[in-house]
Design a protein around this motif. Structure first.
Motif, PDB file in Angstrom:
ATOM      1  N   GLY A  48       0.869  -1.163  -0.039  1.00 13.30           N
ATOM      2  CA  GLY A  48       0.187  -0.012  -0.006  1.00 13.30           C
ATOM      3  C   GLY A  48       0.830   1.357  -0.087  1.00 13.30           C
ATOM      4  O   GLY A  48       0.869   2.092   1.033  1.00 13.30           O
ATOM      5  N   LYS A  49       1.617   1.510  -1.151  1.00 18.13           N
ATOM      6  CA  LYS A  49       2.301   2.647  -1.152  1.00 18.13           C
ATOM      7  C   LYS A  49       1.781   3.617  -1.874  1.00 18.13           C
ATOM      8  O   LYS A  49       1.193   3.474  -3.118  1.00 18.13           O
ATOM      9  CB  LYS A  49       3.568   2.330  -1.787  1.00 18.13           C
ATOM     10  CG  LYS A  49       4.802   1.619  -0.905  1.00 18.13           C
ATOM     11  CD  LYS A  49       5.895   0.835  -1.990  1.00 18.13           C
ATOM     12  CE  LYS A  49       6.620   1.917  -2.707  1.00 18.13           C
ATOM     13  NZ  LYS A  49       8.101   1.508  -3.267  1.00 18.13           N
ATOM     14  N   PRO A  50       1.902   5.108  -1.531  1.00 18.79           N
ATOM     15  CA  PRO A  50       1.179   6.071  -2.292  1.00 18.79           C
ATOM     16  C   PRO A  50       2.086   6.145  -3.612  1.00 18.79           C
ATOM     17  O   PRO A  50       3.266   5.762  -3.709  1.00 18.79           O
ATOM     18  CB  PRO A  50       1.618   7.349  -1.497  1.00 18.79           C
ATOM     19  CG  PRO A  50       1.677   6.680  -0.245  1.00 18.79           C
ATOM     20  CD  PRO A  50       2.290   5.540  -0.207  1.00 18.79           C
ATOM     21  N   SER A  51       1.448   6.489  -4.937  1.00 17.98           N
ATOM     22  CA  SER A  51       2.327   6.894  -5.984  1.00 17.98           C
ATOM     23  C   SER A  51       2.883   8.120  -5.997  1.00 17.98           C
ATOM     24  O   SER A  51       2.689   8.757  -4.950  1.00 17.98           O
ATOM     25  CB  SER A  51       1.040   7.054  -7.144  1.00 17.98           C
ATOM     26  OG  SER A  51       0.298   8.240  -6.959  1.00 17.98           O
ATOM     27  N   ALA A  52       3.892   8.318  -7.011  1.00 19.00           N
ATOM     28  CA  ALA A  52       4.626   9.563  -6.961  1.00 19.00           C
ATOM     29  C   ALA A  52       3.844  10.660  -7.260  1.00 19.00           C
ATOM     30  O   ALA A  52       3.988  11.778  -6.587  1.00 19.00           O
ATOM     31  CB  ALA A  52       5.583   9.477  -8.157  1.00 19.00           C
ATOM     32  N   LEU A  78       2.344  11.628  -3.679  1.00 19.50           N
ATOM     33  CA  LEU A  78       3.454  12.300  -2.958  1.00 19.50           C
ATOM     34  C   LEU A  78       3.639  13.799  -3.269  1.00 19.50           C
ATOM     35  O   LEU A  78       3.931  14.464  -2.599  1.00 19.50           O
ATOM     36  CB  LEU A  78       4.812  11.476  -2.824  1.00 19.50           C
ATOM     37  CG  LEU A  78       4.784  10.119  -2.427  1.00 19.50           C
ATOM     38  CD1 LEU A  78       5.748   8.944  -2.902  1.00 19.50           C
ATOM     39  CD2 LEU A  78       4.348   9.902  -1.071  1.00 19.50           C
ATOM     40  N   LYS A  84       0.120   8.271   4.597  1.00 24.82           N
ATOM     41  CA  LYS A  84      -0.822   8.160   3.336  1.00 24.82           C
ATOM     42  C   LYS A  84      -1.492   9.640   3.153  1.00 24.82           C
ATOM     43  O   LYS A  84      -2.477   9.677   2.593  1.00 24.82           O
ATOM     44  CB  LYS A  84      -1.675   7.084   3.267  1.00 24.82           C
ATOM     45  CG  LYS A  84      -0.693   5.695   3.053  1.00 24.82           C
ATOM     46  CD  LYS A  84      -1.544   4.339   3.343  1.00 24.82           C
ATOM     47  CE  LYS A  84      -0.457   3.279   3.036  1.00 24.82           C
ATOM     48  NZ  LYS A  84      -0.265   2.726   4.272  1.00 24.82           N
ATOM     49  N   ALA A 134       4.951   9.390   2.787  1.00 27.36           N
ATOM     50  CA  ALA A 134       4.813   7.915   3.262  1.00 27.36           C
ATOM     51  C   ALA A 134       6.023   7.494   4.250  1.00 27.36           C
ATOM     52  O   ALA A 134       5.628   7.010   5.301  1.00 27.36           O
ATOM     53  CB  ALA A 134       5.029   6.844   1.895  1.00 27.36           C
ATOM     54  N   PHE A 149      -0.105   2.338  -6.224  1.00 28.04           N
ATOM     55  CA  PHE A 149       1.068   2.920  -6.579  1.00 28.04           C
ATOM     56  C   PHE A 149       1.332   2.732  -8.038  1.00 28.04           C
ATOM     57  O   PHE A 149       1.823   3.713  -8.765  1.00 28.04           O
ATOM     58  CB  PHE A 149       2.451   1.909  -5.891  1.00 28.04           C
ATOM     59  CG  PHE A 149       3.876   2.460  -6.263  1.00 28.04           C
ATOM     60  CD1 PHE A 149       4.225   3.449  -5.586  1.00 28.04           C
ATOM     61  CD2 PHE A 149       4.505   1.753  -7.119  1.00 28.04           C
ATOM     62  CE1 PHE A 149       5.567   3.982  -5.833  1.00 28.04           C
ATOM     63  CE2 PHE A 149       5.608   2.246  -7.360  1.00 28.04           C
ATOM     64  CZ  PHE A 149       6.291   3.494  -7.058  1.00 28.04           C
TER      65      PHE A 149
END
Lengths: 424, 424
Positions: free
Chosen positions: B35-39, B42, B255, B259, B395
């Protein structure tokens, strides 16, 4: 030095008491308790916020804004490897506090073992640490919180009394650690000699495999001038002696950039790093890499860092001078105390005559000058001779330090003269 | 839904295998694991660095650059109290990871006790946690690292099966904790109903005094649209039931802003906060207040925060749509799987037919689509039915998600058809 006659002492007491009352009347509120940078020092790094100018990419393309990177950005590991005197691959970048890295290292060693399965300190009956004294109260607090017994070891002008350290460690296998502040030691300002560093590096040969030296190089680059005594690399010495696993090295930029918003880091053998990161990875997905990037962009390289430290030295120098000049002028030759003359770090360590530190601190407090509590530099807050006082001149202005020191020397003299009178 | 004839299945398998081979031939390298935010997400917060414009003073005059402030800046405690649904005086601001605050809370409870002297979990024979499933692997890792046994509890559409939770807790005093991700649960996206929140708030009445609900409100404001289901305040409910000490609330801006470089925070009763800060103060002199100031200046207030989250929703919406539309089009009505349709959070939870999750993940991996390992959403990585798969669409780009989902549904179908054929 001969002690003055009773008659002279009575006259001195009376004059000092009058002087003291005059200070009390001033309603001072001065604080020399903690090793906090002054606002001017902090301002040296004000460019940190905004230094990225919208470019959050590390040299290797890492997006520092996102998760990950447990060990730190390569450029941060490179830069601070020099300060820690270890290889970049041996560096772990943490959060904003080296105290946290030290606490975590001690806690993980206690809970899981510093050398992997079977080495947990909690599986042994007693756990003890050697604590060179005077030392740092926050180190001692970590031991207390984990129920680790502390054994004080005297410091001399070259560092801890190594004969005593080796004797204790040979005699008692329950000693699992030793605190060291090797350069500009807190509070004495002593720099460990090359010989002492080399002997510490050899402790791994006589200690149990789960013994670790906690090498808190908090003042690694915090000299008052560039030709201050250098410190030998403990890791290099350990490598020569085959004891690289016996030492954990710590440092931070708390007193380089922002005290509360800098970077902390540690250096350790690959085996030690593997043990620590294995459990650290359960507590975080990674440290603040954006702040790492800010720091490397701002400090640039080893020379940039030293140039930055020259700015600190310029601000700290006059503050140390105010302390030392006052002690020289007022206490030297009186037999009322001894003190160190550090060439770096954040403190001057002052010893009253035995039994008087509590009195001096109390007298100073009553006159509006807050000092570190007497005993704070000893494990459990108990200085057996009740004589050591840590003076912290970094935070106040030079004028305030002068005012505080005027009160302090008056209190030292008053307490001493009164004790001489009481002795008859 | 009737299962197709054997003949039809053979034909389907052949067509799917050909389709799968074509995907394999594409040399894809797609990642839907975390569950990583996308660029782009960010970048919504890129103004953070530099937002201070040289003014490092908090509203109360605190110099954020220096040491101190263990509980956090007042303005940060104010802002995030709203998110945590607690009082500002109940907020503690930590470092960059709520995982660390959760780990620390669990560790301190184990080591020192969550309710002060005599309440340490380590003094009891067994320690267990209730783990609603599917759940978050990093929660489970904390338990594993501390040797805490985990008991899975089923989730239904309103949250954990509370009959089962109450039954277990009444029967077994060694249960000391329970993990909850109450809004847009990881991975199911379920929002706990008001009734469930109220029943959880009453667990403190039947549990031992050293029982704690770990309320990880990681997606508190992470809705895909403003009218997504709201969450009742656990702390308010606890206060009504006199159980405020039974819950620890966690959140972060991981988030929301960056992150890896955001703020983590927790909410707890004053009694709980006192226990935690007492030991936390041994591990740090305070968190990064400069980053706290950056965040409050950048997000401004509760409405500013929600407006900022609208930006995330705009980026996440199409990604969730790509996942859900593909599942609707390709799997709905086939009897090959079921899934959730979250209105917020970071995941879609997909259940294959029993026994097939491992196969689907392996097939996807071989075709260049990395998924969270099957079993990861269960304690010890063991999904007894081997059916749950967590899809993380934040992501990758929408185009990559579409490509990944095309592969995924092909793999689901291929694995299912093959299993039906194997059953004869």
């Amino acid at each position: 030095m001969t002690r003055p006659s009773r008659e002279a002492l009575v006259a001195q007491e009376s004059a000092l008491a009058a002087q003291y009352d005059a200070y009390r009347g001033k309603g001072l509120a001065l604080d020399m308790t903690r090793g906090k940078p002054s606002a001017s020092q902090l301002s040296l790094s004000d460019a940190l916020d905004g230094v990225l100018a919208g470019n959050y990419k590390a040299a290797d393309g890492t997006d520092t804004r996102n998760y990950g990177g447990l060990e730190g950005l390569p450029e941060a590991r490179d830069l601070f490897a020099g300060l820690l005197q270890v290889e970049p691959s041996e560096v772990l970048i943490g959060g904003n506090a080296s105290l946290t890295l030290m606490h975590t290292s001690a806690l993980f060693a206690w809970l899981y073992g510093p050398a992997g399965a079977g080495s947990a300190w909690r599986n042994e009956a007693d756990i003890k640490f050697l604590c060179p004294v005077p030392g740092y109260d926050r180190h001692f607090a970590i031991c207390e919180d984990l129920g680790i017994q502390m054994i004080p070891v005297a410091m001399n002008s070259e560092g801890p009394d190594m004969d005593e350290v080796e004797r204790l460690l040979t005699a008692d296998a329950s000693i699992k650690g030793m605190w060291c502040v090797p350069r500009f030691s807190n509070p004495s300002g002593i720099v460990y000699s090359d010989a002492v560093v080399d002997r510490i590096a050899q402790l791994g040969k006589i200690a149990a495999p789960n013994f670790r030296v906690f090498w808190d190089n908090a003042y690694a680059v915090h000299a008052l001038h560039r030709d201050a005594p250098a410190l030998a690399s403990i890791m290099e010495a350990c490598r020569e002696h085959g004891t690289a696993d016996s030492v954990l090295v710590f440092g931070s930029t708390s007193k380089i950039t922002f005290a509360g918003a800098g970077l902390a880091f540690m250096g350790a053998s690959k085996a030690n790093l593997a043990v620590i990161t294995r459990h650290l990875g359960k507590t975080t997905i990674g440290p603040d890499k954006v702040n790492q990037l800010r720091h490397t962009r701002f400090l640039k390289d080893a020379e940039g860092l030293l140039t930055h430290m020259d700015g600190h030295a310029k601000l700290l120098g006059p503050r140390f001078d105010a302390v030392l000049a006052t002690l020289d002028r007022e206490i030297a030759g009186t037999g009322m105390g001894t003190w160190t003359k550090p060439e770096g770090g954040y403190f001057v360590s002052f010893d009253t005559l035995p039994g008087l530190a509590t009195d001096v601190v109390a007298l100073s407090a009553a006159a509006g000058v807050k000092l570190t509590p007497a005993g704070a530099t000893w494990p459990y807050g108990k200085d057996p001779d009740n004589r050591n006082i840590r003076l912290a001149p970094s935070f106040p202005t030079p004028a305030d330090i002068q005012a505080a020191m005027d009160v302090f020397v008056c209190c030292v003299k008053l307490a001493t003269v009164r004790s001489w009178l009481a002795e008859g």
